[in-house]
Write an enzyme that holds these catalytic residues in place. Structure first.
Site, PDB file in Angstrom:
ATOM      1  N   SER A 141       0.926  -1.214  -0.098  1.00 49.61           N
ATOM      2  CA  SER A 141       0.037   0.167   0.059  1.00 49.61           C
ATOM      3  C   SER A 141       0.854   1.176  -0.178  1.00 49.61           C
ATOM      4  O   SER A 141       1.828   1.277   0.691  1.00 49.61           O
ATOM      5  CB  SER A 141      -0.947  -0.011   1.188  1.00 49.61           C
ATOM      6  OG  SER A 141      -1.705   1.126   1.222  1.00 49.61           O
ATOM      7  N   TYR A 154      -3.055  -1.219   9.933  1.00 51.29           N
ATOM      8  CA  TYR A 154      -2.892  -1.794   8.467  1.00 51.29           C
ATOM      9  C   TYR A 154      -1.471  -1.413   7.632  1.00 51.29           C
ATOM     10  O   TYR A 154      -0.892  -2.076   7.067  1.00 51.29           O
ATOM     11  CB  TYR A 154      -4.051  -1.107   7.924  1.00 51.29           C
ATOM     12  CG  TYR A 154      -4.315  -1.386   6.228  1.00 51.29           C
ATOM     13  CD1 TYR A 154      -4.915  -2.141   5.607  1.00 51.29           C
ATOM     14  CD2 TYR A 154      -3.643  -0.505   5.454  1.00 51.29           C
ATOM     15  CE1 TYR A 154      -5.178  -2.300   4.385  1.00 51.29           C
ATOM     16  CE2 TYR A 154      -3.949  -0.515   3.881  1.00 51.29           C
ATOM     17  CZ  TYR A 154      -4.330  -1.358   3.486  1.00 51.29           C
ATOM     18  OH  TYR A 154      -4.435  -1.688   2.051  1.00 51.29           O
TER      19      TYR A 154
HETATM   20  N1  LIG Z   1      -8.715  -0.591  -2.357  1.00 49.31           N
HETATM   21  C1  LIG Z   1      -7.721   0.290  -2.150  1.00 49.31           C
HETATM   22  O1  LIG Z   1      -7.951   1.380  -1.705  1.00 49.31           O
HETATM   23  C2  LIG Z   1      -6.289  -0.540  -1.517  1.00 49.31           C
HETATM   24  C3  LIG Z   1      -5.192   0.251  -1.457  1.00 49.31           C
HETATM   25  C4  LIG Z   1      -3.886  -0.319  -1.130  1.00 49.31           C
HETATM   26  C5  LIG Z   1      -4.102  -1.617  -0.917  1.00 49.31           C
HETATM   27  N2  LIG Z   1      -4.984  -2.371  -1.015  1.00 49.31           N
HETATM   28  C6  LIG Z   1      -4.971  -3.808  -0.558  1.00 49.31           C
HETATM   29  O2  LIG Z   1      -5.352  -4.483  -1.948  1.00 49.31           O
HETATM   30  C7  LIG Z   1      -5.875  -5.762  -1.498  1.00 49.31           C
HETATM   31  C8  LIG Z   1      -7.120  -5.937  -2.117  1.00 49.31           C
HETATM   32  O3  LIG Z   1      -7.960  -4.959  -1.515  1.00 49.31           O
HETATM   33  P1  LIG Z   1      -9.494  -4.647  -2.251  1.00 49.31           P
HETATM   34  O4  LIG Z   1      -9.913  -3.206  -1.833  1.00 49.31           O
HETATM   35  O5  LIG Z   1      -9.621  -5.226  -3.526  1.00 49.31           O
HETATM   36  O6  LIG Z   1     -10.278  -5.532  -1.032  1.00 49.31           O
HETATM   37  P2  LIG Z   1     -11.816  -6.095  -0.922  1.00 49.31           P
HETATM   38  O7  LIG Z   1     -12.127  -6.009   0.481  1.00 49.31           O
HETATM   39  O8  LIG Z   1     -13.007  -5.331  -2.062  1.00 49.31           O
HETATM   40  O9  LIG Z   1     -11.504  -7.600  -1.500  1.00 49.31           O
HETATM   41  C9  LIG Z   1     -10.864  -8.254  -0.644  1.00 49.31           C
HETATM   42  C10 LIG Z   1     -11.183  -9.826  -1.019  1.00 49.31           C
HETATM   43  O10 LIG Z   1     -10.100 -10.559   0.015  1.00 49.31           O
HETATM   44  C11 LIG Z   1     -10.981 -11.596   0.528  1.00 49.31           C
HETATM   45  N3  LIG Z   1     -10.409 -11.725   1.920  1.00 49.31           N
HETATM   46  C12 LIG Z   1     -10.329 -11.028   2.933  1.00 49.31           C
HETATM   47  N4  LIG Z   1      -9.565 -11.707   3.951  1.00 49.31           N
HETATM   48  C13 LIG Z   1      -9.259 -13.031   3.520  1.00 49.31           C
HETATM   49  C14 LIG Z   1      -8.824 -14.115   4.134  1.00 49.31           C
HETATM   50  N5  LIG Z   1      -8.183 -14.026   5.340  1.00 49.31           N
HETATM   51  N6  LIG Z   1      -8.539 -15.037   3.381  1.00 49.31           N
HETATM   52  C15 LIG Z   1      -8.893 -15.147   1.851  1.00 49.31           C
HETATM   53  N7  LIG Z   1      -9.572 -14.204   1.413  1.00 49.31           N
HETATM   54  C16 LIG Z   1      -9.789 -13.082   2.260  1.00 49.31           C
HETATM   55  C17 LIG Z   1     -12.316 -10.959   0.685  1.00 49.31           C
HETATM   56  O11 LIG Z   1     -13.336 -11.974   0.741  1.00 49.31           O
HETATM   57  C18 LIG Z   1     -12.325 -10.238  -0.524  1.00 49.31           C
HETATM   58  O12 LIG Z   1     -12.990 -11.041  -1.616  1.00 49.31           O
HETATM   59  C19 LIG Z   1      -5.630  -5.583  -0.047  1.00 49.31           C
HETATM   60  O13 LIG Z   1      -4.428  -6.385   0.347  1.00 49.31           O
HETATM   61  C20 LIG Z   1      -5.520  -4.430   0.298  1.00 49.31           C
HETATM   62  O14 LIG Z   1      -5.127  -4.030   1.610  1.00 49.31           O
HETATM   63  C21 LIG Z   1      -6.099  -1.812  -1.411  1.00 49.31           C
END
Ligand SMILES: NC(=O)c1ccc[n+]([C@@H]2O[C@H](COP(=O)([O-])OP(=O)(O)OC[C@H]3O[C@@H](n4cnc5c(N)ncnc54)[C@H](O)[C@@H]3O)[C@@H](O)[C@H]2O)c1
Length: 261
Positions: A141, A154
């Protein structure tokens, strides 16, 4: 990705960035193992991929549990015989300051976002070592690097993910395995869309409120992140390892609008 019909295992592929990676990799000719702890969402991703003519498999697993990670790696090898790419993407959020966070909050967050990434890599690595080839892309991130006020657990875990990226790259370069990370900033995924919906805000309104974000004037889309993941996983990045690629529309440079809910 350029290898012929590679096998990509993607954790958290039931939604958001993980699903966008699954769609992109499938479009590029990969067989995709969709890992998620939420069965309905994971199966929906598989249905999307197979409707587009790709081969895909769903494995329900919680990455916080090491044995469940072993299970998804075993399922991938049983079904497709190899693991070329691991995208360690599954992640959760815990909001609040260090003063507010409980020990349980720390355990839950680190369990998924740091240990879960390490367990996913540990599960996939033996097969990659046997193959003498593989690419791991972790999702970090931007805020792990810039810092901010309200998500210290986080952001600390994501900083740990970047450290893990370098350690694993240093350990397994000799095995022909590359390990890199992508650092997104605010990206309009299912997480944010659902969170906004709970407050009565539509996806269109959410996009509108975030006009002016970063230097390019918009929040990220899951596909923006999937493009970078695909690059780092593929042969065009064959001399890149131990790196993290910031994909943030210029957010981390500063003088930018912050995200708005
Ligand atoms: N969206 C953002 O703004 C953003 C920014 C920086 C980093 N990220 C990172 O990107 C990644 C994806 O984020 P996103 O926004 O797509 O999230 P999201 O919540 O939209 O999707 C996450 C998916 O991961 C699954 N998941 C969660 N915990 C789990 C576990 N313990 N085991 C298996 N599956 C699990 C959920 O069921 C979901 O399908 C994450 O690591 C998040 O920290 C996101």
């Amino acid at each position: 990705m350029n290898a012929e019909c590679p096998v990509a295992v993607i954790t958290g592929a039931g939604a958001g960035i993980g699903r966008a990676c699954a769609v992109r990799f499938a479009r590029e000719g990969a067989r995709v193992v969709v890992v998620d702890r939420t069965e309905a969402d994971g199966r929906e991703t598989v249905a999307l991929l197979t409707a587009g003519g790709a081969e895909a498999l769903f494995v329900r697993a919680d990455v916080a549990a090491e044995d469940q990670c072993r299970r998804f790696a075993r399922a991938a090898v049983e079904a497709y015989g190899r693991i070329d790419v691991l995208v360690a993407n599954a992640g959760i959020r815990v909001f609040g300051t260090v003063l507010e966070a409980t020990e349980e909050d720390w355990d839950r967050l680190l369990g998924v976002n740091l240990k879960g990434v390490a367990f996913s890599c540990k599960a996939a690595l033996p097969r990659m070592i046997e193959q003498k080839a593989g690419a791991i892309v972790m999702i970090g991130s931007t805020t792990a690097l810039t810092g901010r006020a309200n998500m210290p657990l986080y952001d600390a875990a994501k900083f740990g993910v970047l450290s893990l990226t370098r350690s694993l790259a240093a350990t397994h370069g000799k095995d022909g395995i590359r390990v890199n990370a992508v650092c997104p900033s605010f990206t309009l995924t299912d997480f944010h869309v659902n969170r906004a919906a709970a407050q009565g805000t539509s996806p269109a309104e959410l996009r509108e409120r975030n006009r002016g974000y970063g230097l390019l004037g918009r929040a990220g889309e899951p596909e923006d992140i999937a493009a970078a993941v695909s690059f780092l996983a593929g042969s065009d990045a064959s001399f890149i390892t131990g790196q993290y690629l910031i994909v943030d529309g210029g957010y981390s440079i500063g003088t930018q609008k912050q995200q708005t809910y």
